[in-house]
Write a protein that holds these residues in place. Structure first.
Motif, PDB file in Angstrom:
ATOM      1  N   MET A   1     -27.237  49.715 -54.663  1.00 54.16           N
ATOM      2  CA  MET A   1     -26.058  48.910 -54.498  1.00 54.16           C
ATOM      3  C   MET A   1     -25.870  48.057 -55.753  1.00 54.16           C
ATOM      4  O   MET A   1     -26.810  47.475 -56.256  1.00 54.16           O
ATOM      5  N   LYS A   2     -24.654  47.950 -56.179  1.00 51.79           N
ATOM      6  CA  LYS A   2     -24.363  47.176 -57.381  1.00 51.79           C
ATOM      7  C   LYS A   2     -24.315  45.685 -57.075  1.00 51.79           C
ATOM      8  O   LYS A   2     -24.126  45.268 -55.934  1.00 51.79           O
ATOM      9  N   LYS A   3     -24.472  44.908 -58.114  1.00 51.23           N
ATOM     10  CA  LYS A   3     -24.493  43.452 -57.983  1.00 51.23           C
ATOM     11  C   LYS A   3     -23.205  42.937 -57.342  1.00 51.23           C
ATOM     12  O   LYS A   3     -23.244  42.076 -56.469  1.00 51.23           O
ATOM     13  N   GLU A   4     -22.061  43.497 -57.753  1.00 57.74           N
ATOM     14  CA  GLU A   4     -20.778  43.048 -57.216  1.00 57.74           C
ATOM     15  C   GLU A   4     -20.667  43.346 -55.720  1.00 57.74           C
ATOM     16  O   GLU A   4     -20.139  42.543 -54.951  1.00 57.74           O
ATOM     17  N   GLU A   5     -21.202  44.507 -55.294  1.00 54.84           N
ATOM     18  CA  GLU A   5     -21.158  44.872 -53.882  1.00 54.84           C
ATOM     19  C   GLU A   5     -22.029  43.923 -53.057  1.00 54.84           C
ATOM     20  O   GLU A   5     -21.648  43.504 -51.960  1.00 54.84           O
ATOM     21  N   ILE A   6     -23.189  43.590 -53.587  1.00 53.49           N
ATOM     22  CA  ILE A   6     -24.087  42.670 -52.896  1.00 53.49           C
ATOM     23  C   ILE A   6     -23.447  41.294 -52.771  1.00 53.49           C
ATOM     24  O   ILE A   6     -23.489  40.666 -51.699  1.00 53.49           O
ATOM     25  N   LEU A   7     -22.842  40.819 -53.838  1.00 53.04           N
ATOM     26  CA  LEU A   7     -22.173  39.516 -53.790  1.00 53.04           C
ATOM     27  C   LEU A   7     -21.011  39.518 -52.798  1.00 53.04           C
ATOM     28  O   LEU A   7     -20.822  38.554 -52.051  1.00 53.04           O
ATOM     29  N   MET A   8     -20.229  40.592 -52.785  1.00 53.68           N
ATOM     30  CA  MET A   8     -19.100  40.687 -51.864  1.00 53.68           C
ATOM     31  C   MET A   8     -19.588  40.700 -50.412  1.00 53.68           C
ATOM     32  O   MET A   8     -19.038  40.017 -49.555  1.00 53.68           O
ATOM     33  N   LYS A   9     -20.664  41.443 -50.142  1.00 54.20           N
ATOM     34  CA  LYS A   9     -21.223  41.496 -48.797  1.00 54.20           C
ATOM     35  C   LYS A   9     -21.748  40.127 -48.383  1.00 54.20           C
ATOM     36  O   LYS A   9     -21.539  39.682 -47.249  1.00 54.20           O
ATOM     37  N   SER A  10     -22.422  39.436 -49.286  1.00 53.16           N
ATOM     38  CA  SER A  10     -22.934  38.096 -49.002  1.00 53.16           C
ATOM     39  C   SER A  10     -21.804  37.119 -48.718  1.00 53.16           C
ATOM     40  O   SER A  10     -21.890  36.306 -47.806  1.00 53.16           O
ATOM     41  N   ARG A  11     -20.730  37.206 -49.482  1.00 54.97           N
ATOM     42  CA  ARG A  11     -19.580  36.321 -49.254  1.00 54.97           C
ATOM     43  C   ARG A  11     -18.954  36.566 -47.893  1.00 54.97           C
ATOM     44  O   ARG A  11     -18.540  35.624 -47.211  1.00 54.97           O
ATOM     45  N   LEU A  12     -18.873  37.825 -47.500  1.00 57.70           N
ATOM     46  CA  LEU A  12     -18.303  38.148 -46.191  1.00 57.70           C
ATOM     47  C   LEU A  12     -19.199  37.644 -45.062  1.00 57.70           C
ATOM     48  O   LEU A  12     -18.704  37.124 -44.056  1.00 57.70           O
ATOM     49  N   GLU A  13     -20.516  37.788 -45.224  1.00 61.83           N
ATOM     50  CA  GLU A  13     -21.451  37.317 -44.200  1.00 61.83           C
ATOM     51  C   GLU A  13     -21.444  35.802 -44.086  1.00 61.83           C
ATOM     52  O   GLU A  13     -21.670  35.252 -43.013  1.00 61.83           O
ATOM     53  N   ASN A  14     -21.229  35.108 -45.193  1.00 66.12           N
ATOM     54  CA  ASN A  14     -21.271  33.644 -45.206  1.00 66.12           C
ATOM     55  C   ASN A  14     -19.881  33.029 -45.237  1.00 66.12           C
ATOM     56  O   ASN A  14     -19.724  31.891 -45.691  1.00 66.12           O
ATOM     57  N   GLU A  15     -18.899  33.747 -44.729  1.00 65.72           N
ATOM     58  CA  GLU A  15     -17.520  33.272 -44.791  1.00 65.72           C
ATOM     59  C   GLU A  15     -17.319  31.984 -43.991  1.00 65.72           C
ATOM     60  O   GLU A  15     -16.657  31.053 -44.438  1.00 65.72           O
ATOM     61  N   ASN A  16     -17.895  31.926 -42.784  1.00 68.02           N
ATOM     62  CA  ASN A  16     -17.697  30.753 -41.936  1.00 68.02           C
ATOM     63  C   ASN A  16     -18.672  29.627 -42.243  1.00 68.02           C
ATOM     64  O   ASN A  16     -18.316  28.455 -42.171  1.00 68.02           O
ATOM     65  N   MET A  17     -19.921  29.984 -42.548  1.00 70.38           N
ATOM     66  CA  MET A  17     -20.944  28.986 -42.839  1.00 70.38           C
ATOM     67  C   MET A  17     -21.835  29.498 -43.954  1.00 70.38           C
ATOM     68  O   MET A  17     -22.202  30.670 -43.958  1.00 70.38           O
ATOM     69  N   ASP A  18     -22.165  28.607 -44.863  1.00 72.69           N
ATOM     70  CA  ASP A  18     -23.131  29.008 -45.884  1.00 72.69           C
ATOM     71  C   ASP A  18     -24.544  28.822 -45.327  1.00 72.69           C
ATOM     72  O   ASP A  18     -24.735  28.402 -44.191  1.00 72.69           O
ATOM     73  N   GLU A  19     -25.535  29.140 -46.119  1.00 70.45           N
ATOM     74  CA  GLU A  19     -26.924  29.105 -45.653  1.00 70.45           C
ATOM     75  C   GLU A  19     -27.349  27.699 -45.236  1.00 70.45           C
ATOM     76  O   GLU A  19     -28.029  27.513 -44.230  1.00 70.45           O
ATOM     77  N   ARG A  20     -26.930  26.704 -45.970  1.00 70.05           N
ATOM     78  CA  ARG A  20     -27.269  25.313 -45.642  1.00 70.05           C
ATOM     79  C   ARG A  20     -26.654  24.908 -44.308  1.00 70.05           C
ATOM     80  O   ARG A  20     -27.311  24.311 -43.456  1.00 70.05           O
ATOM     81  N   GLU A  21     -25.374  25.244 -44.107  1.00 69.86           N
ATOM     82  CA  GLU A  21     -24.706  24.899 -42.860  1.00 69.86           C
ATOM     83  C   GLU A  21     -25.335  25.636 -41.674  1.00 69.86           C
ATOM     84  O   GLU A  21     -25.461  25.081 -40.587  1.00 69.86           O
ATOM     85  N   ARG A  22     -25.737  26.881 -41.883  1.00 69.95           N
ATOM     86  CA  ARG A  22     -26.398  27.648 -40.825  1.00 69.95           C
ATOM     87  C   ARG A  22     -27.731  27.004 -40.460  1.00 69.95           C
ATOM     88  O   ARG A  22     -28.086  26.904 -39.292  1.00 69.95           O
ATOM     89  N   LYS A  23     -28.477  26.535 -41.458  1.00 73.10           N
ATOM     90  CA  LYS A  23     -29.752  25.858 -41.206  1.00 73.10           C
ATOM     91  C   LYS A  23     -29.532  24.563 -40.425  1.00 73.10           C
ATOM     92  O   LYS A  23     -30.257  24.268 -39.472  1.00 73.10           O
ATOM     93  N   ILE A  24     -28.516  23.806 -40.806  1.00 69.20           N
ATOM     94  CA  ILE A  24     -28.199  22.565 -40.089  1.00 69.20           C
ATOM     95  C   ILE A  24     -27.797  22.884 -38.650  1.00 69.20           C
ATOM     96  O   ILE A  24     -28.205  22.200 -37.707  1.00 69.20           O
ATOM     97  N   ASP A  25     -27.024  23.937 -38.468  1.00 68.15           N
ATOM     98  CA  ASP A  25     -26.605  24.351 -37.133  1.00 68.15           C
ATOM     99  C   ASP A  25     -27.819  24.734 -36.282  1.00 68.15           C
ATOM    100  O   ASP A  25     -27.926  24.328 -35.120  1.00 68.15           O
ATOM    101  N   ASP A  26     -28.735  25.498 -36.846  1.00 68.17           N
ATOM    102  CA  ASP A  26     -29.954  25.880 -36.133  1.00 68.17           C
ATOM    103  C   ASP A  26     -30.798  24.661 -35.788  1.00 68.17           C
ATOM    104  O   ASP A  26     -31.299  24.541 -34.665  1.00 68.17           O
ATOM    105  N   ASP A  27     -30.960  23.756 -36.748  1.00 66.95           N
ATOM    106  CA  ASP A  27     -31.751  22.546 -36.510  1.00 66.95           C
ATOM    107  C   ASP A  27     -31.123  21.672 -35.431  1.00 66.95           C
ATOM    108  O   ASP A  27     -31.824  21.092 -34.602  1.00 66.95           O
TER     109      ASP A  27
END
Length: 105
Positions: A1-27
């Motif tokens: 997988m190319k770098k651009e594809e990985i970045l695009m997939k990550s952006r789609l997965e984190n569209e609603n919440m980024d990793e920090r917000e997800r951690k805060i939500d879990d906590d």
């Protein structure tokens, strides 16, 4: 997988919440559950002191642990401990709920 594809997939997965917000939500969910457990234990001890049936409170606690274990098993299916925990918790929950209903009737 190319770098651009990985970045695009990550952006789609984190569209609603980024990793920090997800951690805060879990906590926050974890701390909320701790708060609920503290209140349930207070009610449990009060009911024991007043000679009232406590199996309703115990069924709430075991139901909570059952749902948590089952969710973990669904997310990590190779950890059979969570499945066993969920099954034992479900049996305990049904037992406590049944005991409470029989005790109240």
């Amino acid at each position: 997988m190319k770098k651009e594809e990985i970045l695009m997939k990550s952006r789609l997965e984190n569209e609603n919440m980024d990793e920090r917000e997800r951690k805060i939500d879990d906590d926050s969910a974890y701390h909320g559950m701790i708060g609920i457990l503290v209140v349930v234990f207070i009610y449990l001890f009060f009911k024991m002191f007043m000679n009232q049936p406590v199996t309703d409170m115990l069924s709430i606690l075991t139901a909570n642990l059952t749902v948590i274990s089952f969710y973990k098993y669904k997310r990590i299916p190779n950890k059979k401990f969570f499945l066993i925990n969920a099954i034992v918790g479900a049996v305990a929950t049904i037992g406590f709920a049944t005991a409470y209903v029989i005790g109240v009737i």
